[in-house]
Structures are given as structure tokens and as C-alpha cells.
Design an enzyme around this catalytic site. Structure first.
Site, PDB file in Angstrom:
ATOM      1  N   HIS A   1      -0.585  -5.207   5.884  1.00  0.00           N
ATOM      2  CA  HIS A   1       0.056  -5.928   6.978  1.00  0.00           C
ATOM      3  C   HIS A   1      -0.861  -6.114   8.177  1.00  0.00           C
ATOM      4  O   HIS A   1      -0.623  -6.985   9.008  1.00  0.00           O
ATOM      5  CB  HIS A   1       1.342  -5.211   7.405  1.00  0.00           C
ATOM      6  CG  HIS A   1       1.120  -3.909   8.107  1.00  0.00           C
ATOM      7  ND1 HIS A   1       1.044  -2.703   7.448  1.00  0.00           N
ATOM      8  CD2 HIS A   1       0.948  -3.624   9.422  1.00  0.00           C
ATOM      9  CE1 HIS A   1       0.850  -1.741   8.317  1.00  0.00           C
ATOM     10  NE2 HIS A   1       0.784  -2.259   9.522  1.00  0.00           N
TER      11      HIS A   1
ATOM     12  N   LYS B   1      -3.084   9.815  15.661  1.00  0.00           N
ATOM     13  CA  LYS B   1      -1.739   9.863  16.214  1.00  0.00           C
ATOM     14  C   LYS B   1      -1.719  10.758  17.451  1.00  0.00           C
ATOM     15  O   LYS B   1      -2.605  11.571  17.644  1.00  0.00           O
ATOM     16  CB  LYS B   1      -0.751  10.389  15.165  1.00  0.00           C
ATOM     17  CG  LYS B   1      -0.511   9.412  14.006  1.00  0.00           C
ATOM     18  CD  LYS B   1       0.571   9.896  13.089  1.00  0.00           C
ATOM     19  CE  LYS B   1       0.911   8.861  12.040  1.00  0.00           C
ATOM     20  NZ  LYS B   1       1.517   7.623  12.618  1.00  0.00           N
TER      21      LYS B   1
ATOM     22  N   LYS C   1       0.844  -1.174   0.000  1.00  0.00           N
ATOM     23  CA  LYS C   1       0.000   0.000   0.000  1.00  0.00           C
ATOM     24  C   LYS C   1       0.892   1.241   0.000  1.00  0.00           C
ATOM     25  O   LYS C   1       2.072   1.129   0.361  1.00  0.00           O
ATOM     26  CB  LYS C   1      -0.971  -0.015   1.179  1.00  0.00           C
ATOM     27  CG  LYS C   1      -0.380   0.374   2.525  1.00  0.00           C
ATOM     28  CD  LYS C   1      -1.465   0.448   3.566  1.00  0.00           C
ATOM     29  CE  LYS C   1      -0.977   1.061   4.847  1.00  0.00           C
ATOM     30  NZ  LYS C   1      -0.692   2.499   4.784  1.00  0.00           N
TER      31      LYS C   1
ATOM     32  N   HIS D   1      -6.744  -0.467   6.136  1.00  0.00           N
ATOM     33  CA  HIS D   1      -6.804  -1.155   7.424  1.00  0.00           C
ATOM     34  C   HIS D   1      -8.221  -1.207   7.997  1.00  0.00           C
ATOM     35  O   HIS D   1      -8.737  -2.276   8.337  1.00  0.00           O
ATOM     36  CB  HIS D   1      -5.921  -0.440   8.457  1.00  0.00           C
ATOM     37  CG  HIS D   1      -4.474  -0.409   8.109  1.00  0.00           C
ATOM     38  ND1 HIS D   1      -3.871  -1.360   7.325  1.00  0.00           N
ATOM     39  CD2 HIS D   1      -3.489   0.463   8.458  1.00  0.00           C
ATOM     40  CE1 HIS D   1      -2.591  -1.077   7.211  1.00  0.00           C
ATOM     41  NE2 HIS D   1      -2.331   0.020   7.871  1.00  0.00           N
TER      42      HIS D   1
END
Length: 507
Positions: free
Chosen positions: A194, A356, A164, A256
Site C-alpha cells: 500500500h 514505533k 503482504k 516498504h
């Protein structure tokens, strides 16, 4: 389920092959790919007839490449290096300097592959791993096709793993898919995420479809809502140049987050064959209702962190990070309410938040069930009944927790919350892992179950595109709007409060 299905053959070794890693001098190779291959070798899941070619522009050479990979694998594999296993793998590691857009260098690669095929008896099977910048995906596969390196026969296969991001919007994702399919068939393309290498994510299928007590209540009649949280305590950590052109929405949601939603919400597949599973995932993505501009304003929240303390570390404001525009309008936090317009989930909101510089590093899925009727307890001291919750921890502590109410000991009627928790580490031990072992192993077996299909990528961007359009048209005037070390902007909490709900407390 077919007898040859890899799910039924967990100890089968991967097919003989050569893996070519384009961009082998980068972090992904040293932190994830070679350590993952070492762990597979330790589990005896790699074939005896096997080799790896690292391909990049730097002048390194095979011996230096092997030395570097030995040191990196010792650091990142998750366990002490076994000399015998490493020596086996190291003897199969090679390095070739080459430019990804130079025809002569690709011709040299073709010669190297022929030599290694003869030396290691790999049968002509090659797995190309594109650990490169996305704008090089097309040139790489075109260069391979030009030399006949993508063509398959009955006795050999050729596959390509693509990292990606799969585009940066719907149009670019479609362009990339078209570009790849000019040189490769869909069955040759392995779009890797992942996140799907994590044990708990993979266990979603087993948890849902091998336990008869959960599937009957896995629907709108019993589920009140679903929350998905992916939180990081770190800021952009030196990746400001990349992140300022990406942002939390592009970086996390269409890949994701939507993969997690599709696994939670999918219907039972007819088998565990790759396309049977992905057909059901694609149906969920198609049922996610794209928002109107008015709905984007109502059902989405974006944030950007300012100065603060997260996980004991003092963080500077996002706009003060290196290589970030001092007036940046890039979001570092996203919250969103989504609806799945199908029979099973109609009326059940799916809330997501990613960000974040938040207080805790955690990725989890919380399924909140409907409250029972209160009438039985109306003449008791109990004034509230908490809903049951099923919490699926994806990282860092992989496991599953079920909460329910139980009477507290004593002469009065009082209910206390009880949690039943299953931890992977407690029950099965913690196997050394990078998150890429299962994905690389599946690619060697030709199992595409955990890899995204072209239509899944495009449907994900179809949902995200209206949000991108509105956010691009309307500048966020309140950035930064949350302090590092807090759970995002106030509007993220109001998003659920309007529905009479709240985010699960994770502090």
C-alpha cells in the site's frame, strides 16, 4: 511507449469484472478496500459492468454487509458520502459465507460468480483479493484452480491481489512464490504494497525522469548520502500478538523501505511499461550488498521502546503491551546502513530507520548532496557551508522541499538556509484517498507497475536474511533501549556519527 499504455489513458475506466474479497469481514475491507472503490466510483473510473463479492466465514448476508459497508465508507472514504454514487456501488455489493478451505464452499462461489457474470455482464473477468492470513494464500489459489477459476482465455482474465507479508524470510518467500505459481502465471499475480499507492511515492518516477535539472546530478559524483525515515508515534496499538512474531525488520524493510530505495536509485527505464520499470527496480535490489555477520554488527541497529510520552500520549513499555512476551526480544526500531554496489551509487551510503513510539509521524526520503568547496569563503566570517538537501515527504504532508544557502541581507557576509517547498495540497488540492485507489485501479487495467514481482520479493529477503540470522543468534541484552517519544537508541545516532553525518532533524 505503446499507445495502449494505461499511463497515457488516465481517464480510462477499469475493465468490466467481479472483485472477490476473501476475508471481507476484516478491517482492511471496511477501512480501505470498499472506501477506495467508492472513491473510484466517484471519479467515474469503475466500469458500469461491475460487482463485488465479499467472502468470509461469518454469517452476515448481503443486506447486512451493504449496511455495514455504507457506515464504514462514510467514516473512512475521506469525504461526505454522495448518495447517488453510493447507491450505484451498493447495488453491486454482495456477500457470501464460506470457509476458505472447504471445497463445497468454493463450488458455491463458482455458482455465484456465474450468476453475477450473467446479471452484470462482466465478461468473465474476475479479480480475487486475498485479504487473508498469509498461510491461506496457497489453499485459496489451489481451491480456485481446482474449479477452473484461475484459467484465462483470450476473452477473459483472472487476477489475484496478494497482501503482504510475502513470507517471513527468504525460504518462506520462495515457498510462497512457488505455491502461487503452481496455480497462477506471474502476470496474474499482483503483490500489493500500500505504500506504493501514496501520491509522493508514485511521483518519484515523474520527478526524476521528467525534470532535466535533477537526473544529471542523481549519482555518486554529487550525492553524499540518502536517508529514509518511516516513523510512527503509536505503539503496537492492540496488535501485540501479530507484531511480537513480526517486528519492525520483517514488517517494514523488505517491502516498504526497499520499494522506496529501488525507486530512488533505479536507472531510467526504457518505458513506463510494468516490466520495464520493475526490471530496473530489481537491478537495484540485486545490487544491495548482503552483509557479512561482522557487517551486520557494525551497520545495523535494533531497538525496543520503553515507557515514555509520544505525541502527547503516555505509552507503556512494549513488553507490557497485551499479547507481548514480557521478555520479548522483538525489535520495534531498526536503523541500517546499506550500500548499492553499482556504477551510479558506489560509495553513497543509504541510511534507513523505521520505528514505533517515536516523536513524530513522518515518512520521508532525504537526498543530501555533497558540500561545495569552502575555499571561496575562507577569508570571510563563514565557517561552515551546509549541504543542499532534497526532502521528499511521503506522509503525512505529501510534498517536496529543496534547501539551499542564500546571503542574509546586511553589510556582512552571512549565509542563511532557504527552503523551496512544493505541497500537493496547495497546488492540486487534497483528493479523498485511502492509499488503495491507484492500486485497485491499476489491477483492473492489468498494469503491474506498482506491484512487486517474484524476483523483487526474493532479492529483498536476500538482503534482510543475514540480519535476521545474526539478530536471532545474538539476544539483545539492552532492551528496552529507547524511551517512547525519542528518536530511537543511542546506537542509531552513532551509526551516522561514525561517518561524520547525522540524521536530519525532524522535531
Amino acid at each position: 511507449m505503446p499507445a495502449s499504455d494505461p499511463v497515457l489513458e488516465p481517464s480510462r475506466k477499469g475493465d468490466p469484472c467481479i472483485i472477490v474479497i476473501f476475508g471481507a469481514s476484516g478491517d482492511l475491507t471496511k477501512r480501505k478496500l470498499i472506501p477506495a472503490l467508492y472513491n473510484l466510483a466517484k471519479e467515474k473510473l469503475l466500469p458500469d459492468n461491475f460487482a463485488v463479492v465479499g467472502y468470509a466465514r461469518r454469517e452476515i448476508g448481503t443486506e447486512k454487509f451493504r449496511e455495514r459497508m455504507r457506515a464504514d465508507t462514510a467514516e473512512y472514504a475521506g469525504s461526505q458520502l454522495d448518495p447517488e454514487v453510493w447507491n450505484w456501488l451498493e447495488s453491486r455489493l454482495y456477500y457470501q459465507r464460506g470457509d476458505l478451505q472447504t471445497a463445497g464452499d468454493f463450488a458455491d462461489l463458482s455458482k455465484t460468480l456465474a450468476e453475477l457474470e450473467d446479471r452484470h455482464k462482466t465478461g468473465g473477468n474476475v479479480l480475487f483479493y486475498l485479504a487473508t492470513a498469509p498461510d491461506l494464500f496457497g489453499p485459496v489459489v489451489r481451491g480456485l484452480e481446482g474449479l477452473g477459476l484461475t484459467s484465462e482465455s483470450d476473452k477473459r482474465w483472472r487476477r489475484a491481489i496478494v497482501e503482504k507479508p510475502f513470507g517471513h524470510d527468504l525460504a518462506s518467500a520462495r515457498d510462497l512464490n512457488r505455491e502461487l505459481r503452481k496455480s497462477l502465471d506471474e502476470k496474474q499475480i499482483y503483490r500489493i504494497d500500500h505504500y506504493l499507492g501514496k501520491e509522493t511515492v508514485q511521483n518519484l518516477l515523474v520527478f526524476r525522469f521528467s525534470n532535466g535539472i535533477f537526473e544529471p546530478i542523481w549519482n555518486r559524483r554529487y550525492v553524499d548520502h540518502v536517508q529514509i525515515t518511516v516513523a510512527e508515534t503509536l505503539g503496537v496499538e492492540g496488535r501485540g500478538g501479530y507484531y511480537d512474531h513480526s517486528g519492525a525488520l520483517r514488517d517494514m524493510v523488505p517491502n516498504h523501505i526497499f520499494q522506496l530505495i529501488s525507486l530512488v536509485a533505479m536507472e531510467p527505464p526504457i518505458s513506463f511499461e510494468a516490466d520495464a520499470v520493475r526490471d530496473e527496480q530489481a537491478k537495484v535490489l540485486r545490487a544491495l550488498s548482503p552483509m557479512t555477520p561482522e557487517q551486520v554488527l557494525q551497520n545495523t541497529v535494533r531497538g525496543q521502546y520503553g515507557a515514555g510520552t509520544s505525541a502527547g500520549r503516555q505509552l507503556s513499555p512494549y513488553r507490557a503491551e497485551a499479547n507481548v512476551n514480557p521478555q520479548s526480544n522483538t525489535e520495534t526500531f531498526v536503523a541500517m546502513k546499506l550500500d548499492i554496489d553499482n556504477w551510479r551509487w558506489k560509495g553513497v551510503p543509504f541510511y534507513l530507520r523505521v520505528g514505533k513510539a517515536l516523536p513524530k509521524r513522518v515518512s520521508e526520503i532525504t537526498v543530501t548532496f555533497r558540500k561545495p568547496p569552502f575555499s571561496l569563503f575562507r577569508h570571510t566570517p563563514i565557517d561552515n557551508l551546509e549541504p543542499n538537501q532534497l526532502v521528499i515527504n511521503v506522509q503525512p504532508d505529501e510534498g517536496i522541499k529543496l534547501t539551499f544557502g542564500a546571503k542574509r541581507p546586511g553589510p556582512t557576509m552571512s549565509i542563511g538556509p532557504v527552503g523551496m517547498r512544493f505541497s500537493y495540497e496547495d497546488y492540486f488540492g487534497r483528493a479523498p484517498a485511502t492509499g488503495y485507489e491507484r492500486l485497485l485501479y491499476d489491477a483492473l487495467l492489468g498494469d503491474q507497475t506498482l506491484f512487486q514481482r517474484a524476483d523483487m520479493v526474493e532479492w529483498g529477503w536476500t538482503v534482510v536474511s543475514p540480519v535476521q540470522d545474526v539478530w536471532h543468534a545474538l539476544t539483545a541484552r539492552d532492551f528496552p533501549n529507547y524511551s517512547a517519544g525519542t528518536w530511537g537508541p543511542k546506537a542509531a545516532h552513532e551509526l551516522l556519527a561514525r561517518d561524520g553525518r547525522a540524521w536530519r532533524k525532524l522535531d
